[in-house]
Scaffold this motif. Structure first.
Motif, short mmCIF file in Angstrom:
data_model
loop_
_atom_site.label_atom_id
_atom_site.label_comp_id
_atom_site.label_asym_id
_atom_site.label_seq_id
_atom_site.Cartn_x
_atom_site.Cartn_y
_atom_site.Cartn_z
N LEU A 54 7.29 10.46 20.37
CA LEU A 54 6.72 11.43 19.42
C LEU A 54 7.60 11.63 18.20
CD1 LEU A 54 5.41 14.08 21.94
CD2 LEU A 54 4.01 12.82 20.33
N GLY A 55 8.91 11.38 18.37
CA GLY A 55 9.81 11.58 17.24
C GLY A 55 9.79 13.02 16.78
N THR A 56 9.94 13.23 15.48
CA THR A 56 10.05 14.60 14.99
C THR A 56 8.74 15.37 15.14
OG1 THR A 56 9.89 13.51 12.87
CG2 THR A 56 11.96 14.54 13.39
N THR A 57 7.64 14.64 15.47
CA THR A 57 6.37 15.35 15.70
C THR A 57 6.50 16.28 16.91
OG1 THR A 57 5.67 13.06 15.61
CG2 THR A 57 4.00 14.69 15.26
N ALA A 58 7.50 16.02 17.75
CA ALA A 58 7.65 16.85 18.94
C ALA A 58 8.34 18.18 18.62
CB ALA A 58 8.45 16.10 20.00
N GLY A 59 8.66 18.39 17.34
CA GLY A 59 9.35 19.63 16.95
C GLY A 59 8.71 20.88 17.53
N PRO A 60 7.40 21.08 17.31
CA PRO A 60 6.76 22.29 17.81
C PRO A 60 6.87 22.43 19.34
CG PRO A 60 5.29 21.12 16.33
CD PRO A 60 6.49 20.25 16.52
N LEU A 61 6.86 21.29 20.03
CA LEU A 61 6.93 21.34 21.50
C LEU A 61 8.26 21.97 21.93
CD1 LEU A 61 6.11 20.39 24.40
CD2 LEU A 61 7.22 18.24 23.88
N ALA A 100 17.41 13.82 21.64
CA ALA A 100 18.29 13.78 20.47
C ALA A 100 17.88 12.68 19.50
CB ALA A 100 19.73 13.56 20.93
N VAL A 101 17.49 11.52 20.03
CA VAL A 101 17.07 10.42 19.13
C VAL A 101 15.80 10.83 18.40
CG1 VAL A 101 16.24 8.06 19.05
CG2 VAL A 101 18.16 8.65 20.52
N ALA A 102 14.91 11.52 19.13
CA ALA A 102 13.63 11.90 18.50
C ALA A 102 13.84 13.00 17.48
CB ALA A 102 12.66 12.38 19.57
N LEU A 103 14.70 13.96 17.80
CA LEU A 103 14.87 15.13 16.93
C LEU A 103 16.35 15.28 16.58
CD1 LEU A 103 12.64 16.86 19.37
CD2 LEU A 103 12.08 17.02 16.95
N PRO A 104 16.79 14.54 15.56
CA PRO A 104 18.23 14.54 15.27
C PRO A 104 18.79 15.94 15.02
CG PRO A 104 17.10 12.87 13.98
CD PRO A 104 16.03 13.67 14.67
N SER A 105 17.92 16.89 14.67
CA SER A 105 18.46 18.22 14.36
C SER A 105 19.01 18.89 15.61
CB SER A 105 17.37 19.08 13.74
OG SER A 105 16.25 19.10 14.58
N TYR A 106 18.66 18.35 16.80
CA TYR A 106 19.13 19.00 18.03
C TYR A 106 20.45 18.44 18.54
CZ TYR A 106 14.83 21.64 18.72
OH TYR A 106 13.81 22.53 18.59
N PRO A 134 15.37 18.96 7.37
CA PRO A 134 16.55 18.08 7.35
C PRO A 134 16.94 17.72 5.91
CG PRO A 134 14.79 17.14 8.68
CD PRO A 134 14.24 18.36 8.06
N PRO A 135 18.25 17.52 5.69
CA PRO A 135 18.71 17.29 4.32
C PRO A 135 18.11 16.06 3.65
CG PRO A 135 20.52 17.22 5.91
CD PRO A 135 19.32 17.63 6.65
#
Length: 2047
Positions: free
Chosen positions: A434-441, A476-482, A1336-1337
């Motif tokens: 899902l990558g960053t699309t999983a943010g809301p999850l 972590a790979v999907a959501l680098p902000s974490y 993200p920057p």
């Protein structure tokens, strides 16, 4: 073969052929017939039907081969369906008769089979027309089956499938019989029969209700039985049957009356239970009761389990994605239950458990990962999370009960581990996909994903802890902000729970896994984290010995963290290197003595800890060597080495330690071995030379006395075999979609494959290609594979004598072992030896003397006859490598001879297959092996073997080997091509289809043959066309083969043919074949299809696309692709496939295909492509809530509109793409950008509304991009506001491109406005979310670029509207001001550098545009001024908006300027060469930190140029007048200014004077520019160079910097040299022009400086004598110029460079060469002309900076160049304008001639001489070109002469000889035939005649005035014909009139007397006036006006003349009278109708 192309078989041609050609001829005819019948008219068919039926049925008796019989059957069926059907019964009877025949001989078999096939096709095509005959037929066929052999059973099953297909429900009476027959075939010993039976049953279940109702249980049991001992194809076919039947049972509604009473509806639980039983208990028992009775049975065989796993997937896929969404929780709980403790049988051993876990993971991946869209995947992830929470509670409860005596549930706890492992793995894979699309999850607190995963990190089972860590890594790979967040959390827990063993291992695994994820996160983690982790690790290692209960865990955790830390790369590791090396040194005993002491002291536990620790240390060093190669300096290597000997010592002692302390050390010692071997294999062998023999001894022992009895061939050998050879070993080793589960069948029963818990260190490593989770093998096996690798390295480095010993030892140990062990040892040894040969070949090493070769040969030959096919394959490869290393032709020939002899004598399959492959492999490494006889022998033997029909294996291997020989023998093979091709064809036509492996080898042969023939295939000779036909025939046979891999071969053969002979490949049928197989379930077939398409679309994209759509529209029944091509075309189908496909290589290829198609077709099919992209992007919009923003009312409304647009077309029916994944959406957004750039190349109409609309009206098919602007904005908006960060980046990129390309497109309906203006709200709304704090920057940085592009584009002129976007930049600026300290600690520090610089660059761009607009407001909106009447107002707007934009920026300029200067200082420091590294500030710069300096560099390189330009503009706008210098520096964290760089604070002056600050800034800007321009990297962007030059221009635009550079000559020279170099290396005219502007300013600065010095000298020495004044300027009193020091010289060099580059003829060296002498003039391009003109302007300024003597030195050069340009470019233009270069050269001449140096006393005489010579040169130009006169422009040369005459001092031109020549030129020109030339000549004379200096002008007047008068007098006879001639006469009159005015009193009367008659002669009388031409009338009026003026001026002369000539008087009077009358008429008309006259007036205005 052409003779075969007829409706009836050409029998006479047929009879003349040989046996084999007949088969080919028949096949060709049948193929032709198949295409011909559907398009032949019914009448023709009926006419020939009888004969045709006879011919076809007679073929049945001819024992046709498999492909032929299929074609005969198809043709018969088509013939009857289009023609008459009355004779069909006879045919059916005939077939039945053939089947009943009692003849059982093999020769009769093909006839029987053909009859069976024939029946199948007839019933399939004709179906119910055939009435009731089918019962007899079916009965007959079933009866025949009872004693049929496997081929017969196979064909009968397929035939029954066809019969059922054709008859449909009519066949119900036979269903039971067929079912019974198929049941027995489903467990047949022949795999092909099983597949056919599965297909037959699949067809049967369409109508046979009982299969999925009453008999469901028995069908299911049957399928399970069928899986036993099955192969891959059977599993695919049967799982499809099983899955379909169960899905049908679940969904069926209608139940026939007969079965209703005893049938109840089956529910999901029951279906699941049926499948589950198979999974858990296999096919042995099927009792619905509890499985007590089955307890004692053995575990389920793996193939059943794998088959059932595939059936699960088929079952769910058949029911579809929506079903899965609805029933997911039930499905999930069932699947996880398969590995739960309630079924202990499935997980009784670790091996079983791993196998089952793999199956469960596969089911989840294939269904959840493959079927569901993103939204549903998020829901699924929540469900999985719930499951994890439930299990967690069980564990918690069990652990909390542990204080009770009864710890019953601990087994439960460890047993639940497998469920958790599966759940966690799937959760990880889901989120990673899902990558960053999983943010809301993850933000959803009710689900608590992170909490769930982190909570199970403490699970008692190690595999759960590891999998949880892996799951965190995926997150972590999907959501680098974490990443940072999770790291902090885990480190914090690790420190807090130091005493819990689970916590230590669990959290250290998690930290290691997260560190492994960092390399996939481009934004990185803060640098400080490395330090924290290193400290934690050290702490763990140091405290390990304190508490024996957890010392093991602490030891492991400490080293694991250090190993993982190494993956962060050199930048981080170098700071921790010393500490790590110290730990490494301490972990091993420092001397052998210490090791001995150790041995005596320890016990089993301490040894366990020690070994664990040392293995960890080895692993850390290996990790260091692999990931930080950059740090491996000699010094570091020296520090790494000391512990190595000690490590090797320990290795040799291991066995004795193990003996002393027993079994508990078994695993640790194996792990230690493994890690040591791995480390040594990556170190350079030189470093441990001393330990070679010790290590080799251990390796030999490991290879020959393995601990395990496991046959490890399947993971040791495949990497050693050539990938093409592996194809021989069946589909198991090939890549398939089921590789993940099929692998376990490959590995034999003793091992289930790898799993994470076998090696915790793999948790941070990179995953192997194609794996979703690392799968390290068990230590016992991994040690062997590490040993073989290391053996390869060491063996190739030891001495040759040593090699012999080693080989002999190995051979002995093989001899000594027996049975299965022997094979295992043999296998290990061969693989190790093979690797060593690979190393030797790579380093061109030598194997050694004869004895070594002999031993090696014995070893390999033994393996070549092994029973294990993989080992044979590896041995053949090894043999070939041996020959390559020895590289001695005699040795090679000997090897081949051995194989020849073996093949001639041997009869067993094993040795025949092994040796035949060896022959092929020899060719692979040695090319043609030279001798042709060798080739002949080889080919002969392989021919024979390939025809050995008793053993398909031998055939397959021999043919494969033959394909290698064909491929590698090259041109030598040409003689054999024809026979080989015949052989291949013959086999293709005769080998039964069940032997797929033979067909695959045949395919490879055909492919190799086509490659060998190559481009020759295009030829037209008969032999070539016969070969070509044969190739096409072969492809056709393979295309019809039921095996998918053979079809894949066919496609790649056709692809080759299409490459070499495109005209001969039928594209339409090829495309149809490709479309059908696009979604095949075989990965290799899909790959072949896509590879072929990729080649086709590179040449013929449009055709391919059209064929695909056309084929769908024809909709033949054999063409039913699984993809929806009809609606969305092939392109859409490919996009859909891209979305579903999981194979990376395929996805890459599909993207390439789409890119090719887009490039060639997007412009023609614009709407189609845009709609595709829009559909893909909009499909996601339903789950994209448009980012919420607080906005004003109108924006709210606009947003509501947006939302409605988003949801209006979301109706399911219109959506070809349901929930595409984010990667597909990103690709669609990239496509939009590509479409825009394609349109840009296609023409301007795409960016011009008016033009586009006009052309669209003319032809409605035309389509233009600008008409789709709304869609483009919409798509960019949707992408830019998505949840996926990658998509946001693509969306912003698209938006930026749209803004840049459409900014200047005017809006035709609202003049003065641009078309983009109406989209302000959308752009604002798309940008706003990117500036939210949690973005993200990289996204924010991109958004800054879009902001600046939008503001700078000038689309929005109203400041209030601009403010919204401007506000976003302001908010970013506030963030930047906080400095680097305030940055978030989420990402690496370099990302904040990136963001800050992006913000500063954006502001710089806005500021630059604002300043430019203010400078030239008219250019800014030139497009507004096109419309005449709105010009005024729009002009007002523009000026106000430019000023306003500047005002917007002005508010922040104070802050910005400081930040810009700070950024430039940083950049200057970063560009310093590496030797100054020590002088850089230790704490880093303003915006970067010292540790992340490398990561920050690229960001500075990206943005410095615009910042530099903006800073220069700012400094010039303040004129370098600076306010108090230290007031502003407070808000920055101490910027480093260049002067303070190397001082310490005490010596720094406290306050600098403004002058110093300015000087610093000036040098900073100048330094950066010069440094960059000196050597711009070849990839430096054009805009950077131009920005840099513009910055220099801006800098020198104001006096103060000019005074700096004017006063510092060396600096000026250096700058000029740099610019000269730039001009030499960069061709771009923009760069060259900008550079010349800078040169001009430098020259101007020097001029100012010289003037200033002269002035001050004059002021000072005012009283002194003039003579004593010192000379200022270059050249002083000698006139010498020093190259390198002289500004003048540098300037001249640069100008010469420009001029000679544009006009090579100017170079005197070249002029002599023949190339240039042609004398033809080159017309320069517009840019070229501008460059030359600029250079000339500079040249004419040069003398001003010279002293008089200096000017004398340079003048010749300057004159030569100026006159040279004049000579070379003076060419006539059509409209009489002067070329730009000529105008510039004349201007430059004028400047020179009027230079003060020409009058200065010191230089006057020299100048005069030189200028005279120059004039002579100009005059000579004239004479050189007699033949070319028509080309040279006399006017330009005359003008040059005139410039000399007028501007030079008189002494230059008044010398008689020169004057005479000049006058001569004027005379010639006056007589020119060209009125334009005459006119210009008069003009020039006019100016000369009026010169005040009489000495100059009089000679011209005397010589030329008479001839002018004479020419005018001639006019009386020849009146002017046209306007040009009229102009000449008028100009002539003006000249004479002027002369009259300047003449002296006494001569004036004469002149007037000449002039008046002339004028009167031009007057016409009334009659003549009416008929006169326009020109004559105009002349008449002109003369009259002149007379009216002259008469009163010279009245006396006038009266005299009138008196003396009455005719003249009469003429004049009548003219005057006529004139008065016409005036009266005009006024009268005015009075009558004013309207009319005004319109006339308007018209004349236009003229």
């Amino acid at each position: 073969m052409e003779l075969a192309h007829s409706l009836l078989l050409n029998e006479e041609a047929y009879n003349q052929l040989g046996e084999f050609q007949k088969a080919e001829f028949i096949f060709e005819w049948l193929q032709f017939l198949e295409k011909l019948l559907p398009v032949t008219s019914r009448a023709d068919i009926r006419e020939n039907q009888k004969k045709l039926v006879e011919q076809l049925t007679s073929l049945l008796n001819n024992s046709p081969g498999p492909p032929t019989r299929r074609l005969v059957a198809k043709n018969l069926a088509v013939l009857y369906s289009t023609g008459d059907t009355f004779s069909v019964y006879q045919t059916i009877d005939k077939c039945n008769e053939l089947i009943r025949s009692k003849d059982d001989s093999p020769s009769y078999l093909p006839t029987k089979l053909a009859a069976v096939v024939c029946l199948g096709y007839l019933y399939k095509k004709l179906g119910r027309i055939l009435g009731n005959s089918f019962t007899d037929t079916v009965g007959n066929v079933l009866k025949a089956m009872k004693n049929a052999e496997s081929q017969g059973r196979y064909e009968i099953m397929l035939s029954l499938q066809n019969i059922l297909n054709g008859l449909g429900a009519a066949a119900i009476p036979c269903h039971r019989d067929i079912y019974k027959a198929a049941r027995s075939c489903l467990t047949d010993r022949s795999m092909a029969v099983r597949c056919a039976a599965a297909k037959c049953l699949l067809e049967l279940q369409n109508e046979a209700v009982f299969m999925w109702s009453t008999d469901l249980d028995s069908v299911v049991t049957l399928c399970f039985k069928s899986f036993e001992g099955s192969n891959y194809d059977v599993r695919l076919a049967v799982s499809k049957l099983l899955g379909t039947v169960l899905a049908r049972a679940l969904t069926s509604k209608q139940i026939t009356a007969s079965t209703r009473h005893n049938f109840r509806r089956i529910c999901l639980e029951e279906v699941m239970e049926l499948l589950g039983t198979g999974f858990l208990r296999g096919s042995c028992g099927f009792l619905r009761a509890s499985g007590d009775m089955l307890k004692g049975t053995s575990s389920v065989s793996r193939d059943v389990r794998v088959g059932v796993t595939q059936a699960y997937v088929v079952f769910v896929s058949t029911l579809g994605a929506q079903w899965l969404e609805r029933n997911f929780s039930a499905f999930l709980s069932h699947i996880l239950d398969l590995v739960s403790p309630s079924h202990p049988k499935a997980i009784q051993s670790q091996m079983d458990a791993i196998g089952c876990r793999r199956c469960v993971s596969f089911i989840l991946r294939a269904t959840v990962g493959g079927l569901l869209g993103e939204k549903a995947q998020i829901a699924a992830a929540k469900e999985i999370c719930q499951a994890i929470w439930k299990l967690k509670k069980v564990v918690d409860a069990a652990i909390s009960d542990s204080n009770l005596e009864t710890r019953i549930s601990t087994t439960d706890v460890t047993a639940s581990q497998h469920v958790l492992v599966c759940a966690l793995q799937e959760l990880g894979s889901l989120i990673q996909g899902l990558g960053t699309t999983a943010g809301p999850l993850l933000q959803d607190s009710s689900t608590g994903v992170l909490e769930a995963v982190i909570s199970v990190i403490l699970h008692p089972s190690i595999s759960v802890r590891l999998t949880a860590a892996w799951c965190l890594r995926c997150i972590a790979v999907a959501l680098p902000s974490y990443v940072s967040l999770l790291l902090d959390r885990c480190i914090e827990r690790l420190s807090a729970l130091k005493t819990s063993p689970e916590a230590i291992t669990g959290y250290s695994f998690a930290v290691a896994a997260l560190l492994g994820a960092v390399k996939y996160c481009p934004l990185g983690i803060p640098h400080g984290k490395g330090k924290v982790i290193m400290t934690v690790a050290e702490d763990l290692l140091c405290s390990a010995s304190q508490n024996s209960r957890i010392s093991l865990q602490r030891m492991q955790a400490g080293w694991l963290l250090i190993s993982a830390l190494m993956t962060l790369g050199p930048a981080v590791v170098q700071h921790h290197l010393p500490r790590m090396l110290l730990l490494w040194k301490c972990i091993f005993p420092s001397s052998p003595k210490d090791l001995e002491i150790e041995k005596t002291r320890g016990d089993s536990f301490t040894w366990q800890v020690t070994l664990e620790g040392r293995a960890g240390a080895l692993c850390a060093i290996k990790s260091f060597v692999s990931h930080c190669a950059g740090l491996l300096t000699d010094e570091v290597v020296q520090r790494l080495l000391p512990p190595l000997p000690s490590a090797v010592d320990l290795l040799t002692q291991l066995s004795s330690i193990y003996k002393s302390y027993g079994n508990s050390l078994k695993t640790p010692s194996t792990v230690y071995r493994h890690k040591l071997y791995e480390l040594l294999a990556v170190l350079p062998p030189k470093t441990y030379e001393g330990s070679f023999s010790a290590v080799l001894k251990e390796l030999v022992a490991d290879l020959t006395v393995p601990d395990s009895q496991i046959d490890a061939s399947t993971f040791l050998l495949p990497p050693l075999c050539h990938e093409n050879d592996l194809l021989l070993l069946g589909p198991l080793l090939q890549e398939t979609d089921h590789r993940f589960i099929e692998e376990q069948l490959l590995l034999g029963n003793s091992i289930a494959g790898g799993s994470l818990e076998y090696d915790p260190y793999s948790v941070y490593e990179k995953v192997a290609k194609g794996d979703s989770v690392p799968k390290p093998l068990p230590p016992v096996l991994s040690v062997i594979s590490a040993a073989t690798r290391l053996f390869g390295v060491i063996f190739s480095h030891v001495a040759e004598s040593h090699r012999l010993q080693v080989l002999e030892q190995l051979l002995n140990s093989i001899k000594q072992t027996k049975g299965s062990r022997q094979q295992i040892v043999h296998l290990n040894v061969v693989s190790a030896f093979s690797i060593s040969l690979k190393h030797l070949a790579n380093c061109k090493g030598n194997l050694g003397p004869e004895e070594v070769r002999r031993s090696a040969l014995t070893l390999v030959m033994g393996a070549l006859e092994s029973n294990n096919p993989l080992l044979r394959c590896a041995a053949a490869e090894c043999l070939a490598r041996l020959a390559q290393v020895v590289s001695d032709s005699a040795f090679t020939a000997g090897l081949a001879q051995v194989s020849f002899d073996k093949l001639k004598s041997a009869r067993d399959v094993v040795s025949r297959t092994g040796h035949s492959l060896a022959l092929g492999c020899l060719y692979r490494y040695l090319g043609g092996i030279g001798s042709t006889q060798h080739l002949n022998a080889c080919v002969g033997i392989l021919y024979t073997l390939s025809q050995d029909s008793t053993s398909p294996d031998v055939q397959a291997w021999a043919l494969h080997s033959l394909s290698l020989v064909v491929d590698l023998a090259g041109p030598l093979y040409h003689v054999h091509v024809e026979p080989t091709l015949s052989l291949v064809l013959m086999l293709l036509l005769t080998v039964p289809p069940a032997y797929a492996e033979v067909h695959q080898s045949l395919g490879r042969c055909l492919n190799a043959l086509i490659t060998t023939l190559g481009p020759e295939l295009q030829g037209s000779s008969t032999s070539v066309s016969a070969l070509r036909t044969s190739c096409l025939l072969g492809c056709a046979v393979m295309q019809d083969n039921p095996d998918c891999l053979v079809q894949a071969q066919a496609i790649s053969c056709l692809q080759q043919l299409h490459m070499f002979a495109p005209r001969h490949v039928n594209l339409s049928s090829l495309v149809s074949c490709l479309c059908v197989n696009l979604c095949s379930s075989y990965l290799l077939l899909r790959r072949a299809v896509v590879a072929c398409l990729r080649q086709l679309v590179q040449r013929e994209a449009a055709e391919v696309s059209e064929y695909a759509v056309a084929l769908v529209k024809e909709s033949r029944e054999d063409f039913t692709p699984d993809v929806n091509i009809r609606e969305i075309g092939l392109e859409g189908a490919l996009l859909g496939l891209l979305d579903k496909e999981l194979d990376q290589r395929l996805c890459q290829d599909i993207k390439e295909i789409l890119t090719h198609m887009l490039t060639s077709m997007a412009v023609e099919k614009l709407s189609f492509w845009l709609k595709l992209c829009k559909d893909v992007l909009a499909a996601s919009a339903d789950f994209n809530t448009v980012a919420s923003v607080d906005t004003t009312q109108e924006e709210e409304a606009a947003k509501a509109d947006d939302a409605s647009v988003l949801t209006s077309d979301l109706d399911e029916r219109f959506h070809p793409f349901s929930n595409p994944r984010w990667s597909t959406r990103v690709f669609a957004a990239e496509c939009v950008c590509k479409i825009i750039s394609q349109c840009e190349n296609a023409g301007s109409a795409h960016f011009d509304v008016t033009l586009a609309q006009e052309r669209k009206q003319r032809d409605s098919r035309d389509d233009f991009l600008v008409l789709h602007l709304a869609d483009l904005i919409r798509m960019a908006f949707m992408a830019a506001t998505d949840h996926s960060d990658q998509l946001r980046l693509s969306g912003l990129q698209t938006l930026q491109i749209v803004v840049r390309k459409f900014a200047a497109v005017p809006e035709p309906e609202f003049p003065g406005h641009v078309i983009l203006e109406q989209y302000q709200a959308n752009v604002g709304a798309a940008l706003r979310p990117a500036f939210a704090p949690e973005t993200p920057p990289d996204v924010t940085a991109k958004a800054c670029q879009v902001c600046s592009a939008w503001i700078a584009s000038g689309v929005v002129s109203d400041l209030n509207d601009l403010r919204r976007v401007h506000q976003l930049l302001v908010s970013s600026l506030i963030k930047v001001q906080a400095g680097k300290e305030a940055q978030s600690q989420q990402y690496n520090e370099s990302t904040s550098t990136m963001e800050i610089l992006a913000v500063l660059k954006a502001w710089a761009e806005v500021y630059i545009v604002a300043v430019e607009k203010q400078k030239n407001p008219s250019d800014a909106h030139s497009h507004c001024l096109k419309v005449a009447n709105s010009a005024e107002e729009s002009y007002r707007d523009v000026t106000s908006s430019a000023g306003g934009l500047l005002d917007l920026v002005q508010a922040d300029l104070g802050t910005l300027s400081k930040l810009w200067l700070a950024a430039l200082q940083d950049f200057a420091l970063l560009t310093l060469p590496s030797e100054y590294a020590s002088q850089l500030p230790t704490e880093g710069g303003t915006f970067y930190t010292a540790e992340t300096i490398e990561n920050a560099r690229p960001h500075y390189y990206n943005s410095w140029a615009l910042i530099l330009y903006a800073t220069a503009l700012w400094l010039t706008s303040t004129g370098f007048i600076v306010v108090d210098p230290d007031e502003g520096l407070t808000n920055l964290s101490r910027p480093v200014t260049p002067t303070t760089m190397c001082q310490d604070s005490s010596t720094r002056p406290l306050v600098k004077s403004p002058e110093d600050v300015n000087t610093d800034r000036f040098h900073l800007l100048l330094g950066i520019s010069v440094e960059f321009l000196c050597s711009p990297r070849s990839d430096a962007a054009m805009e950077n160079i131009i920005a840099c030059l513009h910055a220099l221009q801006a800098l020198f635009d104001v006096p103060w910097p000019r005074s700096k550079i004017g006063g510092d000559q060396e600096l000026g020279v250096e700058l000029l040299n740099v610019l000269h170099r730039l001009i030499l290396t960069r061709e771009s005219p923009d760069i060259q022009l900008a550079a010349l502007e800078v040169v001009q300013l430098i020259l101007f600065a020097a001029q100012e400086h010289v003037k200033e010095k002269r002035r001050s000298a004059e002021v000072d020495d005012g009283a002194a004598e003039k003579e004593t004044l010192p000379e200022f300027g270059e050249g002083k009193d000698t006139g010498g110029l020093v190259p390198g020091k002289s500004l003048v010289f540098a300037t001249l060099e640069l100008c010469v460079c420009i001029l000679v580059r544009q006009l090579p003829q100017l170079n005197p060296k070249l002029t002599c060469s023949p190339a240039v002498q042609s004398g033809k003039h080159l017309l320069l391009s517009e840019d070229g002309s501008r460059l030359v003109a600029a250079a000339l302007v500079i040249l004419s300024d040069v003398p001003a900076i010279c002293s008089p003597e200096g000017s004398i030195s340079v003048l010749p050069t300057i004159l030569y160049l100026i006159i040279g340009v004049l000579k070379e470019t003076a060419v006539k233009l059509q409209d009489g304008r002067l070329p730009l270069t000529v105008a510039a050269s004349l201007q430059a001449l004028k400047g020179l001639l009027s230079s003060p140096m020409a009058r200065a006393e010191k230089s006057r005489t020299a100048w005069t001489d030189l200028l005279r010579s120059a004039l002579v040169t100009v005059l000579d130009c004239w004479d050189q070109i007699d033949g070319l006169l028509q080309e040279r422009d006399e006017v330009s040369l005359l003008t040059a002469i005139t410039v000399f005459v007028m501007s030079a001092s008189p002494e230059v031109t008044t010398i008689e000889c020169l004057q005479k020549r000049c006058i001569e030129k004027f005379k010639i020109t006056l007589d020119s035939k060209d009125p334009l030339v005459q006119y210009k000549c008069y003009q020039l004379l006019h100016s000369i005649f009026q010169l005040p200096n009489k000495t100059v002008s009089y000679p011209y007047i005397h010589s030329l005035a008479p001839s002018i008068v004479r020419k005018l007098q001639e006019t009386e006879k020849a009146k002017p014909e046209n306007a040009a001639e009229l102009q000449v006469i008028q100009e002539g009159i003006k000249v004479i009139t002027a002369l009259t005015a300047t003449a002296e009193e006494k001569h004036r009367a004469h002149l007037v007397a000449c002039l008046l008659p002339l004028l009167i002669s031009f007057l016409l009388d009334e009659n003549a006036l009416v008929s006169a031409t326009n020109s004559a009338k105009n002349l008449h009026e002109f003369a009259l006006q002149n007379l009216m003026q002259i008469g009163p001026q010279y009245s006396s002369v006038f009266k005299k003349l009138m008196a003396s000539s009455p005719t003249m008087k009469a003429r004049l009077e009548s003219a005057v009278k006529g004139n008065q009358e016409s005036m009266k008429v005009k006024t009268a008309k005015h009075a009558k109708n004013p309207g009319k006259s005004s319109s006339i007036q308007l018209k004349t205005n236009f003229l």
